[in-house]
Design a protein around this motif. Structure first.
Motif, short mmCIF file in Angstrom:
data_model
loop_
_atom_site.label_atom_id
_atom_site.label_comp_id
_atom_site.label_asym_id
_atom_site.label_seq_id
_atom_site.Cartn_x
_atom_site.Cartn_y
_atom_site.Cartn_z
N THR A 268 25.45 36.66 129.61
CA THR A 268 27.27 37.32 128.58
C THR A 268 26.68 38.74 129.82
N ASP A 269 27.56 39.59 129.23
CA ASP A 269 28.61 40.34 130.16
C ASP A 269 27.14 41.93 128.84
N THR A 273 28.98 39.67 125.71
CA THR A 273 29.88 38.48 125.25
C THR A 273 29.63 37.47 126.22
N GLN A 275 29.80 34.47 129.11
CA GLN A 275 30.05 34.45 130.23
C GLN A 275 30.03 32.82 130.29
N THR A 354 25.54 44.48 134.89
CA THR A 354 26.56 43.88 134.91
C THR A 354 26.44 42.84 133.74
N ASN A 355 25.60 42.02 133.65
CA ASN A 355 25.13 40.63 133.04
C ASN A 355 23.90 40.42 132.48
#
Length: 760
Positions: A268-269, A273, A275, A354-355
């Motif tokens: 995810t981000d 969310t 990805q 970042t993730n």
């Protein structure tokens, strides 16, 4: 075969021609003769020959070896050259071979067959050398055309070949490497994996591959190396991969591994969310990748965790730490499942998140097994407690029952006190029933097991239960006539079936359908949802299904707990299903329950198929005989039980020797062994068990009859509480009548002569 003879002596030429004609069987020779060196050169320039017979002493030739050298230089001939020498010119002939001739022939020693063989062999050698040159040329072309770097090392690690790709990749011209030891040409590679692997491959003559990074300007690259043994040395093929390409390859491998991983992987981000999800996520959750990409990671939330649970998770990972724990999540179809998860932050070179990556494993089956194990452990612990209570309680009931019977015997029949004694009898009977149920649940009941047909038991109980079920319930049988036998206590199986039918009746107060069935099934270990140690074998399945109110999930986990009931206080003890559970477990079986509120319930009992012949149905009890005058050793550690048994037996005319523990029983038994007619032994006693006492006594007197008494037994008298053949057992609590009856039966079956007992 075309042969050119260059010979200035006509006599020698004629002789050679005749010898070839006479000895050339199977070989067709065409001989062309030229008398001068010049004419021979001219022939070779205009015609093709397979072999040349050359005299080195021609008048117009340079003479000697120069004749051979000049002929090769002017004609570039590919023919096999045989030099003709004088009788004493063998050294000249050997020198000619070193300069390119295939053989030499002394004129004075020539014979036809010898000359034919010499020409043929010389031609074959020329053809072989030509073929070898062609192969070497092809190999050279191949090695020069490949994109892999290639070099060959001899056993001393000297470079004997270095292709153009190796020159390009290693940035080193071949003329600076050939003939040198490889690590003299590349000294920076000494002590690296290259030296270790090359030395190992040469020493052991084995093929190997390896990958390593080489950092020695101007080379800073990854090397993919394959090594093969050759003639004591090695051949080395290699590819050079730049760091960028290496990184891309590693990412490709990583992507392949993630796609093929059995664990769910979600990326995810920083806001959660989604990805990326791998195929395992799709398989586990039922969502396609396209359905979740761009959505929040809470798409699979089940609502079973509190907001604080998720708040703590986010605080952990947003602070740069990994979170590890368990989720109960929800699939696309609404079903729930458990996952073990590790969620970790991914940061850039500035330490900014970042993730997030989550690696999750479906552990639903493991959770179910853990719950089953906890339930089994709980049931075992409760069973041990219940069994212990029942054992002690049975001793109290035995004394209570015996004293009540003695009081009744002392009262006139019209006494009002008899009514109170009868009330005591009723209480004892109800309490005895309760202890039997506790013993059944705890698997401490002693079973009188036989090979029986379950269909017969079902049919008999179904007839008996019709009135009990009531007219508002429709019942039916679905029996498989081909089922095998089970090794079981028929009375106990009747209790299982009666309890299940009564529960089904109570679940259908407004009426319904009761279905009882039997079938034979082959079960694998993983087929059992309740039994944790179910062996793979054939089972008889007893099914009792109803269309009643069903059982909710919160209740179904407790239905086998003793004293747990959902019925009104006066409608049940909560021991019915507990007893069913214990009896089935003691018979090496297991139970499955499938029930939902409003959809009825299905109970499935599985019992192992046995090999044997069906036993006769349970016989009706015979009238109990009275007392006698025999001598009996009575060993009982409970004072109240020992006293009441002593009173009952003495009143019946028996002579008693009393012992309060196992050691005392053994000593008194040995002392009075010749006069003993019977030993009545409690199984569980201090110092020595009843079984140990019986074994010692029978070792000295094998014909001594023994009657065991027990509230329950964990002794070796019976295997897994199944009565061994020939063992006599009186189950507590017992009445004076049952005590007298069993003792009289044992004595009457004994072969030892004694005073005949009187009827009491």
């Amino acid at each position: 075969m075309r042969v050119l003879l260059i010979e200035d002596n006509p006599g020698d030429a004629v002789l050679i021609q005749q010898m070839l004609q006479q000895a050339s069987s199977g070989t067709d020779f065409e001989l062309i003769h030229e008398e001068t060196f010049t004419r021979g050169i001219q022939q070779l320039q205009v015609a093709t020959f397979d072999a040349i017979l050359l005299d080195l002493g021609l008048p117009d030739s340079p003479g000697g070896l120069q004749t051979l050298v000049q002929l090769q230089a002017e004609t570039q001939t590919q023919a096999a050259i045989l030099v003709l020498t004088g009788i004493n010119d063998e050294e000249l002939g050997r020198q000619a071979i070193e300069h390119g001739a295939q053989d030499f022939v002394g004129k004075g020693e020539i014979t036809g067959p010898f000359l034919v063989r010499a020409i043929r062999y010389a031609r074959e050698r020329v053809l072989a050398e030509e073929n070898l040159r062609n192969q070497q040329s092809e190999l050279h072309s191949l090695l020069e055309s490949i994109s892999d770097g290639f070099f060959a090392l001899d056993p001393e690690m000297r470079v004997v070949y270095f292709n153009s790709a190796a020159e390009r990749l290693l940035k080193m011209p071949a003329d600076q490497v050939l003939g040198k030891a490889i690590f003299d040409a590349f000294p920076e590679a000494r002590g690296t994996l290259f030296e270790e692997k090359y030395a190992y491959a040469i020493r052991n003559q084995v093929a190997l591959t390896f990958e390593t990074y080489y950092d020695a300007p101007p080379l800073r690259d990854w090397f993919d190396v394959r090594v093969y043994p050759r003639n004591g040395g090695i051949s080395v093929f290699f590819l050079v991969t730049t760091m960028e390409r290496k990184t891309a390859e590693d990412l490709l491998r990583l992507g392949t591994a993630i796609d093929q991983a059995g664990e769910c992987i979600v990326i995810t981000d920083p806001q959660g969310t989604i990805q990326y999800v791998n195929p395992a996520f799709e398989e586990t959750t039922g969502y396609r990748k396209e359905e979740v990409l761009g959505r929040s990671s809470n798409v699979t939330r089940s609502g079973k965790h509190t907001p604080s649970f998720y708040r703590e998770l986010w605080e952990t990972i947003s602070s740069g730490h990994s979170w590890k724990g368990r989720f109960q999540n929800k699939r696309k179809d609404g079903s729930l499942f458990w996952e073990d998860a590790i969620i970790s932050p991914i940061t850039d070179k500035h330490a900014q998140i970042t993730n997030y990556v989550a690696v999750k494993r479906d552990i639903t089956k493991e959770i179910e097994l853990e719950n089953q194990l906890r339930q089994a452990q709980k049931m075992e612990a409760v069973g041990m407690l219940a069994g212990g209570i029942a054992h002690d309680f049975n001793n109290l009931l035995t004394a209570l029952q015996g004293n009540a019977d003695l009081i009744r015997a002392c009262l006139p029949s019209e006494s009002e006190i008899s009514m109170f004694v009868s009330e005591i009898d009723g209480c004892v009977q109800r309490a005895s029933t309760l202890t039997r149920q506790l013993l059944a649940f705890s698997r401490r009941q002693v079973l009188n097991a036989k090979h029986i047909n379950l269909n017969r038991v079902i049919t008999n109980i179904h007839k008996f239960m019709r009135t009990t079920l009531g007219e508002h319930i429709e019942s039916s049988l679905e029996l498989d006539p081909a089922i095998g036998l089970v090794f079981a206590d028929e009375g106990q199986l009747e209790q299982v079936l009666i309890n299940l039918c009564i529960n089904a009746r109570d679940a259908m107060p407004e009426g319904g359908v009761l279905r009882i069935g039997s079938a034979q099934r082959h079960l694998q270990r993983e087929d059992a949802r309740i039994g944790l140690d179910v062996p793979t074998q054939e089972y008889i399945q007893l099914t009792v299904a109803d269309t009643g109110i069903g059982i909710d999930p919160a209740t179904i986990d407790h239905i086998f707990d003793p004293f747990f009931t959902t019925k009104p206080k006066d409608k049940g003890t909560g021991l019915g299903l507990s007893m069913v559970y214990g009896i089935v477990q003691q018979h090496k079986g297991f139970i499955e329950v499938d029930s939902h509120p409003g959809a009825g319930s299905v109970f499935k009992v599985f019992l192992p198929v046995s090999a044997g012949q069906e036993a006769d149905p349970i016989a009706q009890p015979e009238p109990a005989p009275g007392g006698g005058h025999e001598t009996i050793l009575l060993a009982e550690d409970d004072d109240a039980v020992r006293k009441i048994a002593d009173r009952i037996l003495r009143d019946a005319g028996y002579r008693l020797i009393l012992a309060s523990n196992g050691q005392e029983a053994l000593e008194l038994g040995m002392l009075h062994l010749p006069s003993l007619d019977l030993a009545v032994l409690d199984i569980v006693m201090p110092k020595r068990s009843g079984k140990e006492v019986a074994d010692e006594l029978k070792r000295c007197r094998a014909d001594l009859p023994v009657l065991f008494c027990t509230g329950y037994s964990e002794d070796s008298l019976h295997h897994d509480f199944i009565l061994n053949e020939g063992t006599l057992l009186l189950q507590k609590p017992y009445s004076p009548q049952s005590l007298l009856k069993d003792i009289r039966n044992v004595l009457d079956r004994s072969p030892r002569p004694r005073v005949k007992g009187h009827q009491g």
